[in-house]
Design a protein around this motif. Structure first.
Motif, PDB file in Angstrom:
ATOM      1  N   LEU A  50       6.260  24.768  55.369  1.00  0.00           N
ATOM      2  CA  LEU A  50       5.243  25.817  55.256  1.00  0.00           C
ATOM      3  C   LEU A  50       4.053  25.321  54.443  1.00  0.00           C
ATOM      4  N   ASP A  51       2.896  25.811  54.758  1.00  0.00           N
ATOM      5  CA  ASP A  51       1.744  25.658  53.877  1.00  0.00           C
ATOM      6  C   ASP A  51       0.705  26.701  54.262  1.00  0.00           C
ATOM      7  N   ALA A  52       0.030  27.244  53.243  1.00  0.00           N
ATOM      8  CA  ALA A  52      -1.029  28.211  53.500  1.00  0.00           C
ATOM      9  C   ALA A  52      -2.264  27.514  54.062  1.00  0.00           C
ATOM     10  N   ASP A  53      -2.311  26.208  53.877  1.00  0.00           N
ATOM     11  CA  ASP A  53      -3.470  25.418  54.295  1.00  0.00           C
ATOM     12  C   ASP A  53      -3.163  24.695  55.610  1.00  0.00           C
ATOM     13  N   LYS A  54      -3.848  25.092  56.668  1.00  0.00           N
ATOM     14  CA  LYS A  54      -3.604  24.513  58.002  1.00  0.00           C
ATOM     15  C   LYS A  54      -3.854  23.008  57.995  1.00  0.00           C
ATOM     16  N   GLU A  55      -4.894  22.595  57.260  1.00  0.00           N
ATOM     17  CA  GLU A  55      -5.223  21.158  57.233  1.00  0.00           C
ATOM     18  C   GLU A  55      -4.076  20.342  56.642  1.00  0.00           C
ATOM     19  N   HIS A 109     -10.435  16.185  49.437  1.00  0.00           N
ATOM     20  CA  HIS A 109     -11.050  16.268  50.771  1.00  0.00           C
ATOM     21  C   HIS A 109     -11.314  17.678  51.295  1.00  0.00           C
ATOM     22  N   SER A 110     -10.824  18.725  50.615  1.00  0.00           N
ATOM     23  CA  SER A 110     -10.883  20.045  51.259  1.00  0.00           C
ATOM     24  C   SER A 110     -12.298  20.620  51.314  1.00  0.00           C
ATOM     25  N   LYS A 111     -13.179  20.164  50.418  1.00  0.00           N
ATOM     26  CA  LYS A 111     -14.556  20.702  50.316  1.00  0.00           C
ATOM     27  C   LYS A 111     -14.554  22.196  49.972  1.00  0.00           C
ATOM     28  N   ARG A 112     -13.505  22.620  49.246  1.00  0.00           N
ATOM     29  CA  ARG A 112     -13.417  24.038  48.894  1.00  0.00           C
ATOM     30  C   ARG A 112     -13.621  24.292  47.401  1.00  0.00           C
ATOM     31  N   GLY A 113     -14.101  23.281  46.694  1.00  0.00           N
ATOM     32  CA  GLY A 113     -14.506  23.516  45.305  1.00  0.00           C
ATOM     33  C   GLY A 113     -13.383  23.484  44.287  1.00  0.00           C
ATOM     34  N   PHE A 114     -12.267  22.792  44.590  1.00  0.00           N
ATOM     35  CA  PHE A 114     -11.178  22.711  43.610  1.00  0.00           C
ATOM     36  C   PHE A 114     -11.551  21.787  42.441  1.00  0.00           C
ATOM     37  N   LYS A 118     -17.027  17.549  41.908  1.00  0.00           N
ATOM     38  CA  LYS A 118     -17.645  17.462  43.241  1.00  0.00           C
ATOM     39  C   LYS A 118     -18.652  18.581  43.462  1.00  0.00           C
ATOM     40  N   ASN A 119     -19.613  18.296  44.323  1.00  0.00           N
ATOM     41  CA  ASN A 119     -20.631  19.281  44.652  1.00  0.00           C
ATOM     42  C   ASN A 119     -20.182  20.026  45.918  1.00  0.00           C
ATOM     43  N   GLU A 120     -19.343  21.037  45.699  1.00  0.00           N
ATOM     44  CA  GLU A 120     -18.766  21.761  46.838  1.00  0.00           C
ATOM     45  C   GLU A 120     -18.892  23.271  46.618  1.00  0.00           C
ATOM     46  N   PRO A 121     -18.933  24.044  47.716  1.00  0.00           N
ATOM     47  CA  PRO A 121     -19.024  25.498  47.550  1.00  0.00           C
ATOM     48  C   PRO A 121     -17.800  26.047  46.824  1.00  0.00           C
ATOM     49  N   LEU A 122     -18.020  27.108  46.067  1.00  0.00           N
ATOM     50  CA  LEU A 122     -16.947  27.677  45.235  1.00  0.00           C
ATOM     51  C   LEU A 122     -16.044  28.587  46.064  1.00  0.00           C
ATOM     52  N   VAL A 123     -15.086  28.002  46.746  1.00  0.00           N
ATOM     53  CA  VAL A 123     -14.180  28.794  47.579  1.00  0.00           C
ATOM     54  C   VAL A 123     -12.824  28.913  46.861  1.00  0.00           C
ATOM     55  N   ARG A 173     -25.851  33.205  36.050  1.00  0.00           N
ATOM     56  CA  ARG A 173     -26.011  33.837  37.369  1.00  0.00           C
ATOM     57  C   ARG A 173     -27.182  34.827  37.389  1.00  0.00           C
ATOM     58  N   GLU A 174     -27.617  35.245  36.194  1.00  0.00           N
ATOM     59  CA  GLU A 174     -28.804  36.110  36.151  1.00  0.00           C
ATOM     60  C   GLU A 174     -30.045  35.338  36.594  1.00  0.00           C
ATOM     61  N   LYS A 175     -30.027  34.013  36.355  1.00  0.00           N
ATOM     62  CA  LYS A 175     -31.170  33.182  36.799  1.00  0.00           C
ATOM     63  C   LYS A 175     -31.080  32.979  38.305  1.00  0.00           C
ATOM     64  N   SER A 176     -29.926  32.505  38.758  1.00  0.00           N
ATOM     65  CA  SER A 176     -29.679  32.382  40.212  1.00  0.00           C
ATOM     66  C   SER A 176     -28.169  32.257  40.430  1.00  0.00           C
ATOM     67  N   PRO A 177     -27.682  32.674  41.606  1.00  0.00           N
ATOM     68  CA  PRO A 177     -26.225  32.642  41.839  1.00  0.00           C
ATOM     69  C   PRO A 177     -25.646  31.242  41.623  1.00  0.00           C
ATOM     70  N   ILE A 178     -24.426  31.200  41.102  1.00  0.00           N
ATOM     71  CA  ILE A 178     -23.753  29.908  40.874  1.00  0.00           C
ATOM     72  C   ILE A 178     -23.080  29.523  42.198  1.00  0.00           C
ATOM     73  N   GLN A 179     -23.503  28.383  42.758  1.00  0.00           N
ATOM     74  CA  GLN A 179     -23.075  28.068  44.126  1.00  0.00           C
ATOM     75  C   GLN A 179     -22.004  26.978  44.197  1.00  0.00           C
ATOM     76  N   TYR A 180     -22.075  26.001  43.295  1.00  0.00           N
ATOM     77  CA  TYR A 180     -21.273  24.788  43.499  1.00  0.00           C
ATOM     78  C   TYR A 180     -20.306  24.510  42.352  1.00  0.00           C
ATOM     79  N   SER A 181     -19.250  23.768  42.696  1.00  0.00           N
ATOM     80  CA  SER A 181     -18.187  23.506  41.718  1.00  0.00           C
ATOM     81  C   SER A 181     -18.675  22.636  40.556  1.00  0.00           C
ATOM     82  N   ASP A 182     -19.477  21.612  40.815  1.00  0.00           N
ATOM     83  CA  ASP A 182     -19.950  20.778  39.702  1.00  0.00           C
ATOM     84  C   ASP A 182     -20.903  21.567  38.793  1.00  0.00           C
ATOM     85  N   GLU A 183     -21.658  22.479  39.422  1.00  0.00           N
ATOM     86  CA  GLU A 183     -22.579  23.332  38.651  1.00  0.00           C
ATOM     87  C   GLU A 183     -21.759  24.217  37.694  1.00  0.00           C
ATOM     88  N   LEU A 184     -20.710  24.832  38.231  1.00  0.00           N
ATOM     89  CA  LEU A 184     -19.853  25.669  37.391  1.00  0.00           C
ATOM     90  C   LEU A 184     -19.167  24.816  36.314  1.00  0.00           C
TER      91      LEU A 184
END
Ligand SMILES: C[S@@+](CC[C@H](N)C(=O)[O-])C[C@H]1O[C@@H](n2cnc3c(N)ncnc32)[C@H](O)[C@@H]1O
Length: 297
Positions: A50-55, A109-114, A118-123, A173-184
């Protein structure tokens, strides 16, 4: 980089695998544990992966393709174990393993911001393609109120600077939304006084752990998964759980203790098994691992 399975020998010995066993690998990841389990149970055995992650499952299918046992892959959260067993036409199992958290594959490799490197979207969902409306780390840091963010960072990260971090997140986030994992990662690092940095651990580690736990409801899923795993075991069947932080380990310990008290489980490990110095040197990710094993009465 491949995912290196943690406490592999200890898991295999502790599960006391027999040829012909039916085994659930509740957290297949790269299939590292799964492969050795498949070899041990042989042609007459069955491995339900089992895995919740299809990849992760697609990757593991390649790792396991030459195995002789029966294989059944299910892209499902282990908290829904009964559905996976139904889909594989299995009613009871001999063994189950949970190797909790994320895999190196997801981090790299997931590009999900773990990763805060890395500069990845915060998923941060284990699901590779989260359904619409599913909670993500982006939603938490950009829409939750400060108190709520502080609470999860404190509870799930056991982070002493939770308030300062939550404050910094809301200010940014008051300045602008926090988008990426490295930014956070940078925002969190800057919120912690540098004299409290530790050489071996990035200052954002605990906050990222907390967000991931909240996004995936990891403790709730673990409680459900342990109970369902236990219900699915045959008499004398064994469950093994590898945890990586105290919240997980506490949940596992409490679960086993409650079943031991009513004589439904017997602990095989009196104290958790931890990795050797040698394993930690080869695989630093193993440093916080704890393995607990119990047998159904
Ligand atoms: C530490 S990795 C497992 C590595 C694997 N044992 C190996 O040797 O390659 C954990 C995996 O469990 C998955 N996972 C975490 N929580 C889950 C859950 N509640 N249900 C299903 N899969 C989960 C993650 O997506 C990840 O792929």
């Amino acid at each position: 980089m491949n995912h290196v399975p943690v406490l592999l020998k200890e898991v295999i010995e502790g599960l006391a695998l027999q040829p012909g066993d039916t085994v659930v690998d509740a957290t297949t990841g790269g299939g590292g544990h799964g492969k050795v389990i498949a070899e041990a149970i042989g042609k007459g055995g069955t491995l339900i992966s089992l895995d919740a992650d299809k990849e992760a499952l697609i990757y593991a299918e390649k790792t396991l393709k030459d195995m002789q046992c029966h294989l059944c892959f299910q892209n499902i959260n282990f908290r829904n174990l009964e559905k996976a067993l139904q889909a594989c036409n299995i009613s009871k199992i001999n063994k189950i393993i949970f190797d909790l958290g994320w895999s190196t594959l997801q981090l790299e490799h997931s590009k999900r911001g773990f990763s805060f490197l890395k500069n990845e979207p915060l998923v941060m969902t284990f699901q590779n393609k989260p359904n619409k409306g599913v909670l993500t780390a982006h939603t938490i840091v950009n829409t939750w109120d400060m108190k709520h963010i502080e609470t999860i960072i404190k509870a799930y990260g056991e982070e002493r600077f939770a308030r300062a971090i939550a404050n910094a997140i809301v200010k940014e986030r008051e300045k602008s939304p926090i988008q990426y994992s490295d930014e956070l990662g940078r925002i969190v690092k800057d919120a912690i006084p540098s004299r409290f940095y530790r050489r071996s651990i990035h200052p954002a580690t605990k906050t990222f752990q907390a967000l991931r736990i909240a996004v995936n409801d990891e403790i709730g899923a673990l409680e459900d998964g342990l109970e369902k795993g236990f219900q699915s075991l045959k008499k004398d069947g064994r469950m093994a759980v590898i945890s990586f932080h105290s919240l997980e380990d506490r949940t596992v310990k409490r679960f086993i203790k409650s079943k031991v008290k009513i004589r439904e489980l017997v602990p095989i490990t009196k104290k958790p098994i931890i990795p050797s110095e040698e394993e930690i040197t080869h695989n630093p990710r193993s440093r916080s691992a704890k393995l607990r094993i119990a047998q159904k009465i």
